[in-house]
Design an enzyme around this catalytic site. Structure first.
Site, PDB file in Angstrom:
ATOM      1  N   GLU A  28       0.871  -1.172   0.000  1.00 35.97           N
ATOM      2  CA  GLU A  28       0.000   0.000   0.000  1.00 35.97           C
ATOM      3  C   GLU A  28       0.907   1.221   0.000  1.00 35.97           C
ATOM      4  O   GLU A  28       1.646   1.445   0.958  1.00 35.97           O
ATOM      5  CB  GLU A  28      -0.875  -0.025   1.258  1.00 35.97           C
ATOM      6  N   GLN A  46      -2.384  17.017  -5.466  1.00 37.55           N
ATOM      7  CA  GLN A  46      -1.753  16.946  -6.779  1.00 37.55           C
ATOM      8  C   GLN A  46      -0.666  15.883  -6.751  1.00 37.55           C
ATOM      9  O   GLN A  46       0.144  15.843  -5.831  1.00 37.55           O
ATOM     10  CB  GLN A  46      -1.149  18.309  -7.121  1.00 37.55           C
ATOM     11  N   ASN A  48       2.549  14.317  -9.037  1.00 35.77           N
ATOM     12  CA  ASN A  48       3.455  14.641 -10.136  1.00 35.77           C
ATOM     13  C   ASN A  48       4.390  13.464 -10.377  1.00 35.77           C
ATOM     14  O   ASN A  48       4.656  12.679  -9.465  1.00 35.77           O
ATOM     15  CB  ASN A  48       4.307  15.871  -9.798  1.00 35.77           C
ATOM     16  N   HIS A  61      13.873  23.413  -4.327  1.00 36.07           N
ATOM     17  CA  HIS A  61      12.654  24.165  -4.623  1.00 36.07           C
ATOM     18  C   HIS A  61      11.705  24.180  -3.430  1.00 36.07           C
ATOM     19  O   HIS A  61      11.704  23.266  -2.612  1.00 36.07           O
ATOM     20  CB  HIS A  61      11.922  23.536  -5.811  1.00 36.07           C
ATOM     21  N   LYS A  71       5.493  17.682   0.555  1.00 35.86           N
ATOM     22  CA  LYS A  71       5.649  16.687  -0.505  1.00 35.86           C
ATOM     23  C   LYS A  71       5.899  15.316   0.117  1.00 35.86           C
ATOM     24  O   LYS A  71       6.610  15.198   1.108  1.00 35.86           O
ATOM     25  CB  LYS A  71       6.814  17.051  -1.419  1.00 35.86           C
ATOM     26  N   TYR A 131       5.765  12.311  -6.807  1.00 36.91           N
ATOM     27  CA  TYR A 131       5.534  13.046  -5.578  1.00 36.91           C
ATOM     28  C   TYR A 131       4.116  13.558  -5.480  1.00 36.91           C
ATOM     29  O   TYR A 131       3.504  13.944  -6.459  1.00 36.91           O
ATOM     30  CB  TYR A 131       6.546  14.160  -5.353  1.00 36.91           C
ATOM     31  N   ASP A 169      17.910  26.333 -12.084  1.00 39.38           N
ATOM     32  CA  ASP A 169      18.654  25.827 -10.929  1.00 39.38           C
ATOM     33  C   ASP A 169      20.131  26.227 -10.946  1.00 39.38           C
ATOM     34  O   ASP A 169      20.811  26.129  -9.936  1.00 39.38           O
ATOM     35  CB  ASP A 169      18.521  24.307 -10.826  1.00 39.38           C
TER      36      ASP A 169
END
Length: 190
Positions: A28, A46, A48, A61, A71, A131, A169
């Site tokens: 899981e 969300q 990603n 970031h 995250k 993520y 970056d």
């Protein structure tokens, strides 16, 4: 799932219970109720996914309030060194980081709370990285900190001549010159 505390309060490593048999494996990867009980009360809105090659470094970031993000990250294919840096001014761990290797074999996940900058380096030939974010992407609230800030002392485990970076970056400020940092005294989950 088992939750492993790190040297910075709130930043945790999650190890799922993996069930292996002759057919393969099952685990899981996320359970909202268990996550809130063991880690943090937040709702992810969300998901990603990125694909990168060896030597890519993405980060560091973050997003500033009112759209700060937590995250929950994991690797589906390959391996990364994942890093969370405390950028909450006034925090006893300001400027400190936690780094963890996430691989398709160890199935570990890494939770980066609001108030932290996040980045990763690709250690394998290729990586597929996923993520979950608890706030939507908002470029006007985006901030960055230099991945190679000498005061942070992060060993990305990539030789400098092999590092692959985005233009953005390559031009980020060191932590002491960064703007849009967080205030440690503010509860970022209210």
């Amino acid at each position: 799932m088992d939750v492993i505390q790190t040297s910075i309060n709130g930043v945790v490593i999650i190890e799922p219970h993996v069930f292996n048999d002759s057919r393969g494996y099952f685990f899981e990867s996320f359970n909202q109720r268990e996550f809130e009980e063991k880690v943090c009360k937040t709702i992810f809105v969300q998901d990603n996914e990125s694909k990168s090659s060896y030597g890519v470094i993405r980060g560091l970031h973050f997003q500033k309030p009112p759209l700060a993000q937590s995250k929950l990250v994991r690797v589906v294919k390959g391996a990364v060194l994942d890093v969370a840096v405390d950028i909450r001014k006034g925090s006893p761990t300001f400027g400190q980081h936690v780094a963890v290797e996430l691989t398709e074999e160890n199935h570990r996940q890494f939770f980066i709370p609001r108030g932290f900058a996040h980045g990763f380096s690709v250690l394998s030939e290729e990586v597929v990285f996923q993520y979950k974010c608890d706030n939507f992407y908002a470029p006007q609230y985006e901030g960055t900190v230099a991945w190679n800030d000498p005061d942070l002392g992060i060993d990305w485990r990539i030789p400098i001549d092999k590092a692959v970076l985005s233009e953005k970056d390559q031009k980020t400020p060191i932590l002491n010159n960064a703007y849009l940092l967080f205030d440690y005294s503010v509860d970022l989950y209210k």
